[in-house]
Write a protein that holds these residues in place. Structure first.
Motif, mmCIF file in Angstrom:
data_model
loop_
_atom_site.group_PDB
_atom_site.id
_atom_site.type_symbol
_atom_site.label_atom_id
_atom_site.label_comp_id
_atom_site.label_asym_id
_atom_site.label_seq_id
_atom_site.Cartn_x
_atom_site.Cartn_y
_atom_site.Cartn_z
ATOM 1 N N ARG A 183 26.634 0.224 81.293
ATOM 2 C CA ARG A 183 26.857 -0.692 82.403
ATOM 3 C C ARG A 183 26.328 -0.092 83.712
ATOM 4 N NH1 ARG A 183 31.465 -1.408 85.476
ATOM 5 N NH2 ARG A 183 32.473 0.295 84.368
ATOM 6 N N ARG A 184 26.403 1.222 83.803
ATOM 7 C CA ARG A 184 26.134 1.884 85.080
ATOM 8 C C ARG A 184 25.593 3.297 84.824
ATOM 9 N NH1 ARG A 184 31.579 1.985 88.051
ATOM 10 N NH2 ARG A 184 31.183 -0.196 88.562
ATOM 11 N N VAL A 185 24.677 3.741 85.688
ATOM 12 C CA VAL A 185 24.209 5.136 85.623
ATOM 13 C C VAL A 185 24.573 5.834 86.925
ATOM 14 C CG1 VAL A 185 22.211 6.670 85.471
ATOM 15 C CG2 VAL A 185 22.261 4.594 84.121
ATOM 16 N N TYR A 186 25.304 6.930 86.805
ATOM 17 C CA TYR A 186 25.644 7.724 87.990
ATOM 18 C C TYR A 186 24.670 8.879 88.142
ATOM 19 C CZ TYR A 186 30.352 5.613 87.857
ATOM 20 O OH TYR A 186 31.415 4.754 87.855
ATOM 21 N N ALA A 189 21.478 10.874 94.582
ATOM 22 C CA ALA A 189 20.372 10.029 95.057
ATOM 23 C C ALA A 189 19.010 10.665 94.759
ATOM 24 C CB ALA A 189 20.524 9.774 96.552
ATOM 25 N N GLN A 190 18.918 11.994 94.899
ATOM 26 C CA GLN A 190 17.657 12.695 94.630
ATOM 27 C C GLN A 190 17.250 12.547 93.167
ATOM 28 O OE1 GLN A 190 15.586 15.169 96.228
ATOM 29 N NE2 GLN A 190 16.352 14.766 98.283
ATOM 30 N N PRO A 204 17.581 -1.530 80.911
ATOM 31 C CA PRO A 204 17.520 -2.902 81.419
ATOM 32 C C PRO A 204 17.821 -2.938 82.927
ATOM 33 C CG PRO A 204 19.061 -2.706 79.560
ATOM 34 C CD PRO A 204 18.614 -1.332 79.888
ATOM 35 N N ALA A 205 17.204 -3.899 83.593
ATOM 36 C CA ALA A 205 17.381 -4.003 85.051
ATOM 37 C C ALA A 205 18.836 -4.230 85.434
ATOM 38 C CB ALA A 205 16.507 -5.134 85.591
ATOM 39 N N SER A 206 19.631 -4.734 84.478
ATOM 40 C CA SER A 206 21.034 -5.033 84.784
ATOM 41 C C SER A 206 21.897 -3.768 84.910
ATOM 42 C CB SER A 206 21.603 -5.921 83.678
ATOM 43 O OG SER A 206 21.495 -5.245 82.444
ATOM 44 N N VAL A 207 21.376 -2.633 84.457
ATOM 45 C CA VAL A 207 22.182 -1.403 84.555
ATOM 46 C C VAL A 207 22.226 -0.953 86.020
ATOM 47 C CG1 VAL A 207 22.395 1.016 83.846
ATOM 48 C CG2 VAL A 207 21.595 -0.700 82.203
ATOM 49 N N GLU A 208 23.441 -0.859 86.539
ATOM 50 C CA GLU A 208 23.610 -0.519 87.945
ATOM 51 C C GLU A 208 23.332 0.975 88.165
ATOM 52 O OE1 GLU A 208 27.287 -0.935 91.160
ATOM 53 O OE2 GLU A 208 27.641 -1.280 89.026
ATOM 54 N N ARG A 209 22.603 1.308 89.230
ATOM 55 C CA ARG A 209 22.357 2.723 89.545
ATOM 56 C C ARG A 209 23.225 3.114 90.733
ATOM 57 N NH1 ARG A 209 15.698 2.561 89.244
ATOM 58 N NH2 ARG A 209 15.667 1.251 87.366
ATOM 59 N N VAL A 210 24.132 4.050 90.508
ATOM 60 C CA VAL A 210 25.114 4.391 91.551
ATOM 61 C C VAL A 210 24.913 5.840 91.985
ATOM 62 C CG1 VAL A 210 27.587 4.564 92.081
ATOM 63 C CG2 VAL A 210 26.757 2.792 90.520
ATOM 64 N N SER A 211 24.644 6.048 93.272
ATOM 65 C CA SER A 211 24.439 7.430 93.719
ATOM 66 C C SER A 211 25.781 8.046 94.116
ATOM 67 C CB SER A 211 23.421 7.487 94.857
ATOM 68 O OG SER A 211 24.018 7.120 96.059
ATOM 69 N N LEU A 221 32.070 11.730 86.063
ATOM 70 C CA LEU A 221 32.424 10.309 85.989
ATOM 71 C C LEU A 221 32.040 9.721 84.626
ATOM 72 C CD1 LEU A 221 31.340 9.239 89.593
ATOM 73 C CD2 LEU A 221 33.674 9.203 88.673
ATOM 74 N N ALA A 222 30.855 10.088 84.130
ATOM 75 C CA ALA A 222 30.401 9.561 82.835
ATOM 76 C C ALA A 222 31.311 10.034 81.701
ATOM 77 C CB ALA A 222 28.958 9.972 82.571
ATOM 78 N N ALA A 223 31.893 11.219 81.883
ATOM 79 C CA ALA A 223 32.809 11.731 80.852
ATOM 80 C C ALA A 223 34.095 10.903 80.820
ATOM 81 C CB ALA A 223 33.133 13.198 81.130
#
Ligand SMILES: C=C(O[C@@H]1C=C(C(=O)O)C=C[C@H]1O)C(=O)O
Length: 357
Positions: A183-186, A189-190, A204-211, A221-223
């Motif tokens: 759903r999301r990639v943490y 920003a770099q 997919p473009a729908s995967v949110e990228r969160v810095s 967070l992913a854990a």
């Protein structure tokens, strides 16, 4: 396989190990005696350590690689120094960031690395002498300058006493081993910027990228969130027990970050040094040319030139300049002298040995 031959080699190794062990302890005793001569003052000497490592690489007859023997001696020196008092190193945490890796690469594993909540906090803890040194990222080969580190150096009393260069590999990490249903990639920003093309192509473009504040924070967070992934390095993957869905996803294969080591001391020349300065300049035609003239006139090579908006005046700039050589070198000293006549603000951030490892 000849048992006889095997035994002969193992006996030889056993006897060499005893010699290495005794020599290591003799070395440690000398380092301890030197510590006493220093009488409780600053024990860590970056210039001497750089010279020891360079000499080992030059003398190395093989078959071990120069890099490998240098790494081993890095750890030996780290342990010798820790006999006096382990160095404490502030870095942008949490545990498992590339900055922590850089700190351990530079100081060895006997140093105590202390995770801080921000680069600002890491600087403050060293400025107040709560910790000994800070390691902070300053530039990345793909993404350019780390603005916060540059800005802090404008007003910090700390001096640069070393640099660390680290190859950066990013991996896509997740609690379980599939790329489905993310759903999301943490990521920091770099890291998001450094893996931008890979992400466009593979998720997919729908995967949110969160810095988030750091790669290790992303891994943490992913854990905790099974439908999320993180971009981070090997150390963070291990620290947070994550699986690698894809390895080395950075767009630029030579992705490298340069870190600075800052503390309270001036470092003597080693023959292969760099000097970093900040100068101010008004936003006027020809201002940069005017500032750089003294370097060319004195045969000083510039290895970096970076501009940042000055906090003091709208559209005034400060320039971060790295030069080959040490402030004690005659040509560099002359260039600085001339530069001081040309602008109101020249700050020498430090002169330090080129990275050896
Ligand atoms: C032994 C010294 O102190 C420290 C330990 C070193 C070593 O183990 O070789 C080198 C430099 C210092 O950081 C020294 O100054 O020579």
């Amino acid at each position: 396989m000849s048992e006889q031959l095997l035994k002969q080699h193992r006996d030889a190794i056993d006897s060499i190990d005893v010699q290495i062990l005794n020599l290591l302890n003799q070395r440690a005793q000398h380092a301890r005696d030197i510590g006493e001569i220093k009488g409780g003052g600053i024990i860590y000497r970056p210039e001497r350590e750089a010279q020891v490592l360079r000499r080992i690489k030059e003398l190395n007859p093989g078959p071990l690689a120069g890099e490998s023997v240098a790494r081993l001696f890095r750890e030996v020196m780290s342990e010798c120094l820790a006999l006096e008092k382990p160095l404490s190193i502030a870095y942008l945490g949490p545990e498992g960031t590339f900055t922590q890796l850089a700190a351990l690469k530079h100081f060895g594993h006997a140093a105590r690395t202390v995770a801080c909540g921000s680069i600002d906090e890491a600087f403050r803890l060293v400025e107040s002498r709560t910790l000994d040194y800070v390691v902070a990222p300053v530039e990345n080969s793909t993404e350019g300058a780390i603005g916060r580190t540059l800005d802090l150096m404008v007003s910090s009393p700390l001096k640069i006493c070393g640099e660390v260069v680290l190859r950066i590999h990013h991996h896509l990490l997740r609690k379980d081993g599939t790329q489905d249903g993310i759903r999301r990639v943490y990521a920091h920003a770099q890291a998001l910027a450094q893996c931008h093309e890979w992400l466009n192509k593979n998720l997919p473009a729908s995967v949110e990228r969160v810095s988030v504040a750091s790669n290790a924070e992303a891994a943490r967070l992913a854990a905790e969130e099974p439908d999320c992934a993180a971009i981070a390095g090997q150390a963070a993957a291990e620290r947070y027990n994550l699986l690698k869905l894809a390895e080395n996803i950075e767009d630029e294969p030579n992705n490298t970050t340069r870190f600075l080591v800052l503390g309270h001391q001036d470092v003597g020349p080693t023959g292969q040094d760099k000097t970093s300065i900040i100068v101010s300049a008004p936003n006027r035609p020809g201002a940069v040319h005017y500032l750089l003239e003294p370097l060319a006139a004195n045969g000083v090579s510039m290895t970096k030139f970076e501009s940042r908006p000055s906090r003091a005046g709208l559209w005034d700039y400060v320039f971060f300049i790295d030069m080959e050589g040490h402030v004690q070198d005659a040509n560099l000293a002359a260039a600085l002298e001339d530069l001081r006549q040309r602008t109101a603000f020249v700050k020498v951030l430090g002169a330090y040995p080129l990275a050896v490892l």
